[in-house]
Design a protein around this motif. Structure first.
Motif, PDB file in Angstrom:
ATOM      1  N   ASP A 136       0.814  -1.218   0.000  1.00 46.31           N
ATOM      2  CA  ASP A 136       0.000   0.000   0.000  1.00 46.31           C
ATOM      3  C   ASP A 136       0.849   1.271   0.000  1.00 46.31           C
ATOM      4  OD1 ASP A 136       0.991   0.001   2.568  1.00 46.31           O
ATOM      5  OD2 ASP A 136      -0.933  -0.395   3.544  1.00 46.31           O
ATOM      6  N   GLY A 137       2.179   1.136   0.042  1.00 46.27           N
ATOM      7  CA  GLY A 137       3.049   2.297  -0.075  1.00 46.27           C
ATOM      8  C   GLY A 137       3.107   3.180   1.156  1.00 46.27           C
ATOM      9  N   ASP A 138       2.770   2.649   2.329  1.00 44.71           N
ATOM     10  CA  ASP A 138       2.790   3.458   3.551  1.00 44.71           C
ATOM     11  C   ASP A 138       4.119   3.375   4.294  1.00 44.71           C
ATOM     12  OD1 ASP A 138       2.704   0.909   4.570  1.00 44.71           O
ATOM     13  OD2 ASP A 138       1.000   1.266   5.909  1.00 44.71           O
ATOM     14  N   GLY A 139       5.105   2.719   3.687  1.00 47.39           N
ATOM     15  CA  GLY A 139       6.409   2.572   4.324  1.00 47.39           C
ATOM     16  C   GLY A 139       6.513   1.400   5.272  1.00 47.39           C
ATOM     17  N   LYS A 140       5.434   0.626   5.410  1.00 49.07           N
ATOM     18  CA  LYS A 140       5.413  -0.541   6.286  1.00 49.07           C
ATOM     19  C   LYS A 140       5.140  -1.788   5.454  1.00 49.07           C
ATOM     20  CE  LYS A 140       3.521   2.200  10.109  1.00 49.07           C
ATOM     21  NZ  LYS A 140       2.372   2.349  11.049  1.00 49.07           N
ATOM     22  N   ASN A 141       5.883  -2.844   5.736  1.00 49.06           N
ATOM     23  CA  ASN A 141       5.740  -4.067   4.947  1.00 49.06           C
ATOM     24  C   ASN A 141       4.511  -4.867   5.342  1.00 49.06           C
ATOM     25  OD1 ASN A 141       7.958  -4.054   3.128  1.00 49.06           O
ATOM     26  ND2 ASN A 141       9.347  -4.564   4.809  1.00 49.06           N
ATOM     27  N   GLU A 142       3.878  -5.439   4.340  1.00 48.62           N
ATOM     28  CA  GLU A 142       2.839  -6.441   4.539  1.00 48.62           C
ATOM     29  C   GLU A 142       3.410  -7.811   4.171  1.00 48.62           C
ATOM     30  OE1 GLU A 142       1.472  -2.730   4.509  1.00 48.62           O
ATOM     31  OE2 GLU A 142       1.773  -3.533   2.486  1.00 48.62           O
ATOM     32  N   VAL A 143       2.744  -8.862   4.594  1.00 49.42           N
ATOM     33  CA  VAL A 143       3.010 -10.216   4.120  1.00 49.42           C
ATOM     34  C   VAL A 143       1.832 -10.603   3.242  1.00 49.42           C
ATOM     35  CG1 VAL A 143       3.312 -12.635   4.764  1.00 49.42           C
ATOM     36  CG2 VAL A 143       4.406 -10.824   6.125  1.00 49.42           C
ATOM     37  N   VAL A 144       2.124 -10.945   1.995  1.00 48.81           N
ATOM     38  CA  VAL A 144       1.074 -11.241   1.015  1.00 48.81           C
ATOM     39  C   VAL A 144       1.259 -12.674   0.542  1.00 48.81           C
ATOM     40  CG1 VAL A 144      -0.062 -10.496  -1.107  1.00 48.81           C
ATOM     41  CG2 VAL A 144       1.151  -8.817   0.306  1.00 48.81           C
ATOM     42  N   LEU A 145       0.179 -13.436   0.579  1.00 51.48           N
ATOM     43  CA  LEU A 145       0.264 -14.851   0.220  1.00 51.48           C
ATOM     44  C   LEU A 145      -0.964 -15.276  -0.568  1.00 51.48           C
ATOM     45  CD1 LEU A 145      -1.831 -16.423   2.365  1.00 51.48           C
ATOM     46  CD2 LEU A 145       0.008 -15.870   3.957  1.00 51.48           C
ATOM     47  N   CYS A 146      -0.867 -16.441  -1.187  1.00 51.67           N
ATOM     48  CA  CYS A 146      -2.005 -17.032  -1.899  1.00 51.67           C
ATOM     49  C   CYS A 146      -2.433 -18.303  -1.173  1.00 51.67           C
ATOM     50  CB  CYS A 146      -1.636 -17.382  -3.329  1.00 51.67           C
ATOM     51  SG  CYS A 146      -1.329 -15.967  -4.390  1.00 51.67           S
ATOM     52  N   THR A 147      -3.651 -18.281  -0.646  1.00 49.31           N
ATOM     53  CA  THR A 147      -4.234 -19.491  -0.113  1.00 49.31           C
ATOM     54  C   THR A 147      -5.320 -19.944  -1.081  1.00 49.31           C
ATOM     55  OG1 THR A 147      -5.054 -20.520   1.902  1.00 49.31           O
ATOM     56  CG2 THR A 147      -6.019 -18.395   1.297  1.00 49.31           C
ATOM     57  N   LYS A 148      -5.985 -21.015  -0.785  1.00 47.00           N
ATOM     58  CA  LYS A 148      -6.943 -21.575  -1.743  1.00 47.00           C
ATOM     59  C   LYS A 148      -8.039 -20.561  -2.075  1.00 47.00           C
ATOM     60  CE  LYS A 148      -9.775 -25.665  -2.612  1.00 47.00           C
ATOM     61  NZ  LYS A 148     -10.260 -26.958  -2.059  1.00 47.00           N
ATOM     62  N   GLY A 149      -8.057 -20.086  -3.321  1.00 44.37           N
ATOM     63  CA  GLY A 149      -9.100 -19.186  -3.799  1.00 44.37           C
ATOM     64  C   GLY A 149      -8.905 -17.722  -3.488  1.00 44.37           C
ATOM     65  N   TYR A 150      -7.786 -17.350  -2.828  1.00 41.50           N
ATOM     66  CA  TYR A 150      -7.637 -15.947  -2.419  1.00 41.50           C
ATOM     67  C   TYR A 150      -6.171 -15.498  -2.395  1.00 41.50           C
ATOM     68  CZ  TYR A 150     -12.438 -16.326  -0.685  1.00 41.50           C
ATOM     69  OH  TYR A 150     -13.799 -16.520  -0.584  1.00 41.50           O
ATOM     70  N   ILE A 151      -5.969 -14.205  -2.711  1.00 42.59           N
ATOM     71  CA  ILE A 151      -4.776 -13.489  -2.293  1.00 42.59           C
ATOM     72  C   ILE A 151      -5.097 -12.877  -0.934  1.00 42.59           C
ATOM     73  CG2 ILE A 151      -3.203 -11.568  -2.766  1.00 42.59           C
ATOM     74  CD1 ILE A 151      -3.924 -11.870  -5.738  1.00 42.59           C
ATOM     75  N   HIS A 162      -5.713  -7.995   6.564  1.00 41.94           N
ATOM     76  CA  HIS A 162      -6.280  -6.755   6.047  1.00 41.94           C
ATOM     77  C   HIS A 162      -7.430  -7.013   5.096  1.00 41.94           C
ATOM     78  CE1 HIS A 162      -2.438  -4.080   6.727  1.00 41.94           C
ATOM     79  NE2 HIS A 162      -3.126  -4.299   7.824  1.00 41.94           N
ATOM     80  N   ARG A 163      -7.226  -7.928   4.147  1.00 42.72           N
ATOM     81  CA  ARG A 163      -8.262  -8.172   3.139  1.00 42.72           C
ATOM     82  C   ARG A 163      -7.928  -9.416   2.340  1.00 42.72           C
ATOM     83  NH1 ARG A 163      -6.957  -5.037  -2.020  1.00 42.72           N
ATOM     84  NH2 ARG A 163      -4.708  -4.767  -1.908  1.00 42.72           N
ATOM     85  N   ARG A 164      -8.924  -9.851   1.561  1.00 36.60           N
ATOM     86  CA  ARG A 164      -8.775 -10.982   0.647  1.00 36.60           C
ATOM     87  C   ARG A 164      -9.254 -10.575  -0.728  1.00 36.60           C
ATOM     88  NH1 ARG A 164      -9.581 -16.912   2.946  1.00 36.60           N
ATOM     89  NH2 ARG A 164      -8.355 -16.731   4.854  1.00 36.60           N
ATOM     90  N   ILE A 165      -8.544 -11.058  -1.754  1.00 36.78           N
ATOM     91  CA  ILE A 165      -8.942 -10.851  -3.151  1.00 36.78           C
ATOM     92  C   ILE A 165      -9.224 -12.220  -3.742  1.00 36.78           C
ATOM     93  CG2 ILE A 165      -8.163 -10.081  -5.421  1.00 36.78           C
ATOM     94  CD1 ILE A 165      -6.383  -8.037  -3.960  1.00 36.78           C
ATOM     95  N   ALA A 166     -10.428 -12.417  -4.252  1.00 35.71           N
ATOM     96  CA  ALA A 166     -10.806 -13.716  -4.810  1.00 35.71           C
ATOM     97  C   ALA A 166     -10.048 -13.976  -6.111  1.00 35.71           C
ATOM     98  CB  ALA A 166     -12.308 -13.759  -5.069  1.00 35.71           C
ATOM     99  N   ILE A 167      -9.490 -15.178  -6.226  1.00 36.89           N
ATOM    100  CA  ILE A 167      -8.792 -15.625  -7.436  1.00 36.89           C
ATOM    101  C   ILE A 167      -9.230 -17.057  -7.716  1.00 36.89           C
ATOM    102  CG2 ILE A 167      -6.793 -14.105  -7.098  1.00 36.89           C
ATOM    103  CD1 ILE A 167      -5.283 -16.520  -5.938  1.00 36.89           C
TER     104      ILE A 167
END
Length: 462
Positions: A136-151, A162-167
């Motif tokens: 998100d560019g706020d200077g703080k790192n996130e951990v982003v992963l892919c689980t079944k059906g979602y980012i 924070h949130r899920r994106i359906a894939i």
């Protein structure tokens, strides 16, 4: 009398010098006759002679329930120090997804845990879709992963979702951040299934494009973003096809020496960058098609070497006499004890070969501070200089359940490099299913460009 002794002494040193030069020339000539210009070395089993044992600076036992051999490292809680994020995954019929993630401090304490530890596996075999990114560019790192059906986007400091994106359920093979939109940082993301389809999403979760069998071929293990034309947007090497930022096919690599349909693109690395696509030099390996090649940013082929199962490529200066960067590439699917690493130059000349017990996982790093990269081999922990002499061994004591050194079963080790001590110098990281071992680079030089904390993205090329 003294004058005679002095002359004899000088003559003795002259003869010794001539012998050393002759021996060096003979070694070089023998390597050339075998097809390699500088060296052809076999180093299997235990090292001969006295080799320096390099002890770990830190040993971090991985969380026994949530930790796995897939490791990325970075400052996730904003304290200016590195944390370790490790993950497990589920694998069914070559479709896999991330099932756990855990963040740990370098003292082994746990910041947070995420996921279901009852369903995954710890052992490392291929990419696990779990990376560290300031999305998100706020200077703080996130951990982003892919689980079944979602980012899934997790807060780096707390692990809170924070949130899920359906894939699509199968689009969890890996996750790659890129800049398709032309902003000032990579906010778009690529996900894919194992070998056939790629999906591109922006940060809001909008599907930008998808492509199946790009250019008529399978995908690579990881799509590779490269801004070839300097417009601020990434082109994507999706496999044998280079894609434009909108997902359309820009060009397709065509081999004259291999049957590309037999496999897929394994690895692509930038050997040289330029202002125009034709100034780039891109090295690639063809899994199954048994090929390594050098092309430019328009897909023009300069040379190919076929006949071996080339896999992973590292880029850097290895040979002392060669100022331009070289390629280090392994040849996989060999019997134990017959596993080669080749050093090639930009013209495709075979500069050297080292054969170890198992050379599949390797890296380049200036460990001695002389400005030349040493070759690091994960399996035997060996570190080799520009003459391909083993000058050290990274020691990785196996751990028992309580974290003390103990004997255990054999495993395949992962190797990464990155600044783990916040001194600006890249260090060495070896990971097993039980622990992460960090080796502080005490003599290495700071690179010309600042090195971010941690390892950066992790890619196995499996």
């Amino acid at each position: 009398m003294n004058r005679t002794l002095k002359i004899t002494h000088k003559l003795h040193w002259f003869v010794l010098f001539c012998l050393l030069v002759t021996l060096s020339f003979c070694t070089l000539l023998e390597a050339k006759q075998k097809g390699f210009i500088y060296f052809d070395v076999k180093d299997v089993g235990e090292p001969t002679g006295k080799v320096h044992a390099i002890e770990p600076w830190k040993i971090i036992p991985l969380d026994p329930q949530y930790g796995g051999q897939w490791v990325v490292a970075g400052d996730v809680d904003g304290d200016g120090e590195v944390e370790i994020v490790s993950a497990e995954n589920v694998n069914k019929n070559d479709v896999h997804y991330t099932s756990t993630a855990v963040a740990q401090k370098l003292d082994g304490s746990v910041l947070w845990r995420w996921g279901n530890p009852a369903i995954g596996r710890k052992n490392w075999h291929h990419d696990v879709a779990c990376q560290i990114q300031d999305w998100d560019g706020d200077g703080k790192n996130e951990v982003v992963l892919c689980t079944k059906g979602y980012i899934v986007e997790l807060d780096g400091a707390s692990g809170r979702e924070h949130r899920r994106i359906a894939i699509p359920n199968e689009a969890t093979d890996c996750i790659v951040f890129c800049n398709l939109s032309g902003g000032n940082r990579p906010t778009d993301v690529l996900v894919k299934n194992r070998y056939h389809q790629i999906w591109a999403y922006n940060r809001t979760g909008k599907l930008l494009w998808t492509i199946k069998n790009p250019g008529g071929y399978r995908t690579a293990h990881q799509p590779r973003p490269i801004d070839l034309d300097g417009d601020g947007r990434d082109e994507i090497m999706a496999g044998y096809a280079m894609l434009n930022p909108d997902g359309s096919v820009r060009w397709v690599f065509k081999s004259k020496k291999s049957e590309q349909g037999r496999g897929h693109l394994d690895c692509l690395r930038v050997l040289r960058r330029g202002k125009r696509p034709e100034d780039f030099r891109l090295a690639l390996t063809c899994c199954g098609a048994n090929n390594v090649a050098l092309i430019d940013g328009n897909g023009r082929v300069f040379w190919e070497i076929s006949g071996h199962h080339f896999e992973s490529i590292d880029v850097g200066q290895i040979i002392l006499n060669h100022k331009a960067a070289q390629l280090l590439v392994d040849i996989d699917h060999q019997p134990h004890g017959k596993s080669p690493l080749w050093v090639l130059d930009e013209q495709g000349n075979r500069l050297g070969q080292i054969v170890t017990d198992y050379s599949r996982h390797h890296h380049l790093l200036d460990w001695t501070g002389d400005g030349i990269n040493e070759i690091l081999v994960a399996h035997n922990g060996g570190i080799y200089n520009h003459k391909c002499e083993r000058i050290g061994v990274f020691v990785t004591p196996k751990l028992s359940k309580n974290g003390s050194p103990a004997e255990g079963s054999a495993f395949e080790r992962s190797i990464l490099t990155g600044d783990m001590t916040a001194d600006g110098v890249p260090d060495v990281v070896l990971a097993t299913p039980e622990a992460v071992y960090i080796f502080k680079n005490r003599k290495g030089l700071k690179p010309d460009r600042p090195v971010p904390l941690g390892t950066g993205p992790n890619f196995t090329l499996y």
